[in-house]
Write a protein that holds these residues in place. Sequence first.
Motif, short mmCIF file in Angstrom:
data_model
loop_
_atom_site.label_atom_id
_atom_site.label_comp_id
_atom_site.label_asym_id
_atom_site.label_seq_id
_atom_site.Cartn_x
_atom_site.Cartn_y
_atom_site.Cartn_z
N LEU A 1 44.07 35.10 48.97
CA LEU A 1 44.67 35.08 47.63
C LEU A 1 43.45 36.41 46.83
O LEU A 1 42.07 35.58 46.89
CB LEU A 1 44.13 34.43 47.53
N LYS A 2 44.22 37.09 47.44
CA LYS A 2 43.93 38.22 46.47
C LYS A 2 42.91 38.07 44.47
O LYS A 2 44.33 38.12 44.44
CB LYS A 2 43.81 40.14 46.25
N ILE A 3 42.17 38.41 44.36
CA ILE A 3 41.30 37.77 43.00
C ILE A 3 41.69 39.48 42.30
O ILE A 3 40.79 40.12 41.99
CB ILE A 3 40.37 36.90 43.21
N HIS A 4 42.78 39.19 41.06
CA HIS A 4 42.31 40.18 40.56
C HIS A 4 41.53 40.25 38.85
O HIS A 4 41.38 41.00 39.03
CB HIS A 4 44.00 40.85 40.20
N GLU A 5 41.58 38.80 38.43
CA GLU A 5 41.17 38.38 37.57
C GLU A 5 41.14 37.29 36.70
O GLU A 5 42.11 36.52 36.97
CB GLU A 5 41.95 39.83 36.23
N ILE A 6 40.54 37.11 36.33
CA ILE A 6 40.09 35.85 35.48
C ILE A 6 40.23 35.45 34.31
O ILE A 6 40.49 36.12 33.62
CB ILE A 6 38.40 35.02 36.04
N THR A 7 41.41 34.63 33.93
CA THR A 7 42.24 34.82 32.97
C THR A 7 41.46 33.49 31.71
O THR A 7 42.26 33.53 30.61
CB THR A 7 43.34 34.58 32.55
N GLU A 8 41.12 32.35 32.70
CA GLU A 8 40.68 31.33 31.80
C GLU A 8 39.37 30.50 32.92
O GLU A 8 39.53 30.69 34.08
CB GLU A 8 41.56 30.59 31.25
N LYS A 9 38.57 29.61 31.71
CA LYS A 9 37.92 28.88 31.92
C LYS A 9 37.94 27.63 31.90
O LYS A 9 37.24 28.02 30.66
CB LYS A 9 36.45 29.77 32.36
N LYS A 10 37.50 26.93 32.42
CA LYS A 10 37.28 25.51 31.80
C LYS A 10 36.13 24.95 32.47
O LYS A 10 35.89 24.28 33.52
CB LYS A 10 38.50 24.82 32.24
#
Length: 97
Positions: A86-95
Amino acid sequence: MILSGEKKEEYREVKPYYDQRFVTAFGCRWLFDGIKNGDMEPPIKEILFRNGYSKESPQFVAKCSLIIGTGKQEWGAETDKQYYVLKIHEITEKKNC
């Protein structure tokens, strides 16, 4: 390491359990035709990562693409082993992080 931006990939073993999960997330045609033949551009999908099963567990959502390949040892991969990457491009949300 992912949240800090240091780690840009996450690895999962190539086996039936993940075949099914990635079919659901990325689509059957892509997983079984495109990824294995390398002739289709990988779609980018939002994937939920969670550390544990509790409602209070740290979690984040990231835009990811999927390939099959080898990983980096410093990020947890074994040498010369094939993984779903899984290539991670962008983190959009954190909890709860």
